[in-house]
Design a protein around this motif. Structure first.
Motif, PDB file in Angstrom:
ATOM      1  N   ALA A 130      -6.943 -11.229   5.207  1.00  0.00           N
ATOM      2  CA  ALA A 130      -5.856 -10.739   6.062  1.00  0.00           C
ATOM      3  C   ALA A 130      -5.899  -9.218   6.201  1.00  0.00           C
ATOM      4  CB  ALA A 130      -4.506 -11.183   5.519  1.00  0.00           C
ATOM      5  N   GLN A 131      -6.132  -8.514   5.101  1.00  0.00           N
ATOM      6  CA  GLN A 131      -6.207  -7.054   5.155  1.00  0.00           C
ATOM      7  C   GLN A 131      -7.389  -6.604   6.017  1.00  0.00           C
ATOM      8  OE1 GLN A 131      -6.445  -6.351   0.922  1.00  0.00           O
ATOM      9  NE2 GLN A 131      -4.331  -5.599   0.850  1.00  0.00           N
ATOM     10  N   THR A 132      -8.504  -7.305   5.891  1.00  0.00           N
ATOM     11  CA  THR A 132      -9.690  -6.972   6.678  1.00  0.00           C
ATOM     12  C   THR A 132      -9.423  -7.174   8.164  1.00  0.00           C
ATOM     13  OG1 THR A 132     -11.097  -7.621   4.826  1.00  0.00           O
ATOM     14  CG2 THR A 132     -12.155  -7.441   6.985  1.00  0.00           C
ATOM     15  N   CYS A 133      -8.774  -8.293   8.505  1.00  0.00           N
ATOM     16  CA  CYS A 133      -8.435  -8.566   9.904  1.00  0.00           C
ATOM     17  C   CYS A 133      -7.555  -7.459  10.475  1.00  0.00           C
ATOM     18  CB  CYS A 133      -7.715  -9.903  10.030  1.00  0.00           C
ATOM     19  SG  CYS A 133      -8.762 -11.334   9.725  1.00  0.00           S
ATOM     20  N   LYS A 134      -6.557  -7.065   9.712  1.00  0.00           N
ATOM     21  CA  LYS A 134      -5.637  -6.017  10.166  1.00  0.00           C
ATOM     22  C   LYS A 134      -6.363  -4.672  10.299  1.00  0.00           C
ATOM     23  CE  LYS A 134      -1.061  -4.195   9.247  1.00  0.00           C
ATOM     24  NZ  LYS A 134       0.121  -4.264   8.405  1.00  0.00           N
ATOM     25  N   LEU A 135      -7.182  -4.355   9.325  1.00  0.00           N
ATOM     26  CA  LEU A 135      -7.897  -3.085   9.312  1.00  0.00           C
ATOM     27  C   LEU A 135      -8.857  -2.963  10.483  1.00  0.00           C
ATOM     28  CD1 LEU A 135      -8.672  -0.448   7.757  1.00  0.00           C
ATOM     29  CD2 LEU A 135     -10.425  -1.815   6.640  1.00  0.00           C
ATOM     30  N   GLU A 145     -15.632   4.256   4.107  1.00  0.00           N
ATOM     31  CA  GLU A 145     -15.420   5.687   4.350  1.00  0.00           C
ATOM     32  C   GLU A 145     -14.759   5.919   5.708  1.00  0.00           C
ATOM     33  OE1 GLU A 145     -15.116   9.569   3.491  1.00  0.00           O
ATOM     34  OE2 GLU A 145     -15.844   8.046   2.109  1.00  0.00           O
ATOM     35  N   ALA A 146     -15.210   5.170   6.716  1.00  0.00           N
ATOM     36  CA  ALA A 146     -14.675   5.340   8.068  1.00  0.00           C
ATOM     37  C   ALA A 146     -13.193   4.966   8.145  1.00  0.00           C
ATOM     38  CB  ALA A 146     -15.481   4.507   9.058  1.00  0.00           C
ATOM     39  N   TYR A 147     -12.789   3.976   7.364  1.00  0.00           N
ATOM     40  CA  TYR A 147     -11.410   3.492   7.408  1.00  0.00           C
ATOM     41  C   TYR A 147     -10.613   3.877   6.161  1.00  0.00           C
ATOM     42  CZ  TYR A 147     -12.684   0.663  11.435  1.00  0.00           C
ATOM     43  OH  TYR A 147     -13.092   0.231  12.667  1.00  0.00           O
ATOM     44  N   LYS A 148     -11.043   4.918   5.492  1.00  0.00           N
ATOM     45  CA  LYS A 148     -10.441   5.336   4.220  1.00  0.00           C
ATOM     46  C   LYS A 148      -8.914   5.482   4.281  1.00  0.00           C
ATOM     47  CE  LYS A 148     -11.205   8.972   0.803  1.00  0.00           C
ATOM     48  NZ  LYS A 148     -11.976  10.186   0.538  1.00  0.00           N
ATOM     49  N   GLU A 149      -8.401   6.186   5.252  1.00  0.00           N
ATOM     50  CA  GLU A 149      -6.959   6.405   5.353  1.00  0.00           C
ATOM     51  C   GLU A 149      -6.188   5.117   5.662  1.00  0.00           C
ATOM     52  OE1 GLU A 149      -6.030   9.623   7.993  1.00  0.00           O
ATOM     53  OE2 GLU A 149      -7.475  10.953   7.036  1.00  0.00           O
ATOM     54  N   GLN A 150      -6.739   4.292   6.541  1.00  0.00           N
ATOM     55  CA  GLN A 150      -6.092   3.042   6.875  1.00  0.00           C
ATOM     56  C   GLN A 150      -6.072   2.080   5.686  1.00  0.00           C
ATOM     57  OE1 GLN A 150      -8.391   4.574   8.738  1.00  0.00           O
ATOM     58  NE2 GLN A 150      -8.003   4.325  10.911  1.00  0.00           N
ATOM     59  N   ILE A 151      -7.131   2.096   4.888  1.00  0.00           N
ATOM     60  CA  ILE A 151      -7.188   1.238   3.706  1.00  0.00           C
ATOM     61  C   ILE A 151      -6.096   1.649   2.721  1.00  0.00           C
ATOM     62  CG2 ILE A 151      -8.571   0.652   1.663  1.00  0.00           C
ATOM     63  CD1 ILE A 151     -11.065   0.832   3.520  1.00  0.00           C
ATOM     64  N   GLN A 152      -5.917   2.941   2.521  1.00  0.00           N
ATOM     65  CA  GLN A 152      -4.876   3.407   1.611  1.00  0.00           C
ATOM     66  C   GLN A 152      -3.497   2.962   2.092  1.00  0.00           C
ATOM     67  OE1 GLN A 152      -5.270   4.698  -1.374  1.00  0.00           O
ATOM     68  NE2 GLN A 152      -7.468   4.496  -1.068  1.00  0.00           N
ATOM     69  N   ALA A 153      -3.295   2.911   3.393  1.00  0.00           N
ATOM     70  CA  ALA A 153      -2.021   2.483   3.938  1.00  0.00           C
ATOM     71  C   ALA A 153      -1.801   0.988   3.707  1.00  0.00           C
ATOM     72  CB  ALA A 153      -1.951   2.786   5.424  1.00  0.00           C
ATOM     73  N   LEU A 154      -2.867   0.201   3.680  1.00  0.00           N
ATOM     74  CA  LEU A 154      -2.762  -1.237   3.448  1.00  0.00           C
ATOM     75  C   LEU A 154      -2.432  -1.574   2.002  1.00  0.00           C
ATOM     76  CD1 LEU A 154      -5.812  -2.697   5.417  1.00  0.00           C
ATOM     77  CD2 LEU A 154      -3.412  -2.946   5.997  1.00  0.00           C
ATOM     78  N   ILE A 155      -2.916  -0.749   1.097  1.00  0.00           N
ATOM     79  CA  ILE A 155      -2.775  -1.056  -0.341  1.00  0.00           C
ATOM     80  C   ILE A 155      -1.476  -0.568  -0.888  1.00  0.00           C
ATOM     81  CG2 ILE A 155      -3.763  -0.663  -2.616  1.00  0.00           C
ATOM     82  CD1 ILE A 155      -6.470  -0.474  -1.270  1.00  0.00           C
TER      83      ILE A 155
END
Length: 57
Positions: A6-11, A47-57
């Motif tokens: 689910a997180q991957t789909c959203k990201l 690395e490319a989605y670093k900021e978005q990943i932090q927002a998901l977690i």
């Protein structure tokens, strides 16, 4: 970096089926933990989605 489906789909803004197709093509790595499936992102994507990943977690 390991994420849920689910997180991957959203990201990546893709559907669940596309994630499984990416597993089959070897674009991303599948990690099975018991009955759960997680996605191990390649370093370039992480690395490319670093900021978005932090927002998901």
């Amino acid at each position: 970096m390991v994420l849920t489906i689910a997180q991957t789909c959203k990201l990546l803004q893709i559907g669940r089926t596309t994630v499984y197709r990416m597993f089959e093509r070897g674009e991303i790595e599948k990690v099975e933990i018991g009955r759960s499936v997680r996605v191990k992102l390649p370093p370039k994507l992480a690395e490319a989605y670093k900021e978005q990943i932090q927002a998901l977690i």
